[in-house]
Design a protein around this motif. Sequence first.
Motif, PDB file in Angstrom:
ATOM      1  N   LYS A 113     -18.715 153.437  -6.833  1.00  0.00           N
ATOM      2  CA  LYS A 113     -20.017 153.955  -6.407  1.00  0.00           C
ATOM      3  C   LYS A 113     -19.896 154.835  -5.170  1.00  0.00           C
ATOM      4  O   LYS A 113     -20.655 155.786  -5.011  1.00  0.00           O
ATOM      5  CB  LYS A 113     -20.997 152.810  -6.179  1.00  0.00           C
ATOM      6  N   GLY A 171     -19.398 158.155  -6.386  1.00  0.00           N
ATOM      7  CA  GLY A 171     -20.400 158.657  -7.320  1.00  0.00           C
ATOM      8  C   GLY A 171     -20.052 158.397  -8.776  1.00  0.00           C
ATOM      9  O   GLY A 171     -20.576 159.046  -9.678  1.00  0.00           O
ATOM     10  N   ILE A 172     -19.160 157.437  -9.020  1.00  0.00           N
ATOM     11  CA  ILE A 172     -18.708 157.109 -10.367  1.00  0.00           C
ATOM     12  C   ILE A 172     -19.360 155.803 -10.805  1.00  0.00           C
ATOM     13  O   ILE A 172     -19.400 154.843 -10.037  1.00  0.00           O
ATOM     14  CB  ILE A 172     -17.174 156.958 -10.398  1.00  0.00           C
ATOM     15  N   ALA A 173     -19.849 155.752 -12.023  1.00  0.00           N
ATOM     16  CA  ALA A 173     -20.375 154.501 -12.573  1.00  0.00           C
ATOM     17  C   ALA A 173     -19.191 153.563 -12.804  1.00  0.00           C
ATOM     18  O   ALA A 173     -18.206 153.947 -13.448  1.00  0.00           O
ATOM     19  CB  ALA A 173     -21.119 154.760 -13.875  1.00  0.00           C
ATOM     20  N   VAL A 204     -15.114 162.471 -10.130  1.00  0.00           N
ATOM     21  CA  VAL A 204     -16.270 162.328 -11.009  1.00  0.00           C
ATOM     22  C   VAL A 204     -16.164 163.306 -12.174  1.00  0.00           C
ATOM     23  O   VAL A 204     -15.747 164.448 -11.998  1.00  0.00           O
ATOM     24  CB  VAL A 204     -17.575 162.597 -10.224  1.00  0.00           C
ATOM     25  N   ASP A 207     -22.042 163.651 -14.563  1.00  0.00           N
ATOM     26  CA  ASP A 207     -22.922 163.043 -13.567  1.00  0.00           C
ATOM     27  C   ASP A 207     -22.288 161.851 -12.867  1.00  0.00           C
ATOM     28  O   ASP A 207     -22.313 161.754 -11.648  1.00  0.00           O
ATOM     29  CB  ASP A 207     -24.234 162.602 -14.211  1.00  0.00           C
ATOM     30  N   ASP A 208     -21.749 160.901 -13.638  1.00  0.00           N
ATOM     31  CA  ASP A 208     -21.173 159.707 -13.018  1.00  0.00           C
ATOM     32  C   ASP A 208     -20.012 159.152 -13.831  1.00  0.00           C
ATOM     33  O   ASP A 208     -19.658 157.992 -13.721  1.00  0.00           O
ATOM     34  CB  ASP A 208     -22.240 158.631 -12.810  1.00  0.00           C
ATOM     35  N   ASP A 217     -17.068 159.563 -19.993  1.00  0.00           N
ATOM     36  CA  ASP A 217     -18.437 160.025 -19.758  1.00  0.00           C
ATOM     37  C   ASP A 217     -19.348 159.306 -20.732  1.00  0.00           C
ATOM     38  O   ASP A 217     -18.888 158.640 -21.661  1.00  0.00           O
ATOM     39  CB  ASP A 217     -18.539 161.541 -19.956  1.00  0.00           C
ATOM     40  N   HIS A 218     -20.622 159.461 -20.517  1.00  0.00           N
ATOM     41  CA  HIS A 218     -21.608 158.941 -21.451  1.00  0.00           C
ATOM     42  C   HIS A 218     -21.562 159.820 -22.692  1.00  0.00           C
ATOM     43  O   HIS A 218     -21.106 160.954 -22.639  1.00  0.00           O
ATOM     44  CB  HIS A 218     -23.002 158.958 -20.820  1.00  0.00           C
TER      45      HIS A 218
END
Length: 184
Positions: free
Chosen positions: A48, A51-53, A74, A77-78, A97-98
């Motif tokens: 976090k 900025g990484i999930a 990153v 986004d995250d 990634d998502h």
Amino acid sequence: MIRAVRVLPPLLLAAALLTGCGTEKAGPGASGDSGAPADPAELASKAKALGIAPEMVYVTDAPGFTLAQQSVGVQGDDGFSASYADRTGAVIHLYTDHLRYAGQHKYEVSEKGCVVWLEGEGGVSGAVLGKALRAVHRPTAGELDTLLPTPDPAFTDDQPVQRGDLPTNGDGGPPDNSVPTPGL
């Protein structure tokens, strides 16, 4: 000037779908540690801060390749990205990634909404990339220490960085707007 863009041959590209991102058991890493899973709270804190999930952090093992620590960062986004290099200059890039990723690659949909893929460059063979792909896993405790830095507790998003090299008053002196006279 127009630059030519190089496209990696399809043999050097591989995509892997990991269902249930963030829930896989960690395997022993190349770092030689016992393979004990990373502490989830420590992983979350470190990820976090960048900025990484946390559920997007993965590593891999590939014979002869080591993590390029400066490459960790990153993706999107995250998501997460890291690169592994060998002594010849070949590089394996790991990305997560998502599933909203909509680039030149096509992926199947995962029930948990996470995708992990690898790309190779500089002579990475399909066989090496395949081994690295099969070795993708959540970081172990030893790998996490190498992978993500410990956040500085003095730094928070609501506090500006204190430089220490700027004068407390003004900019340190009046501007010099004079123009030198040639030949003097």
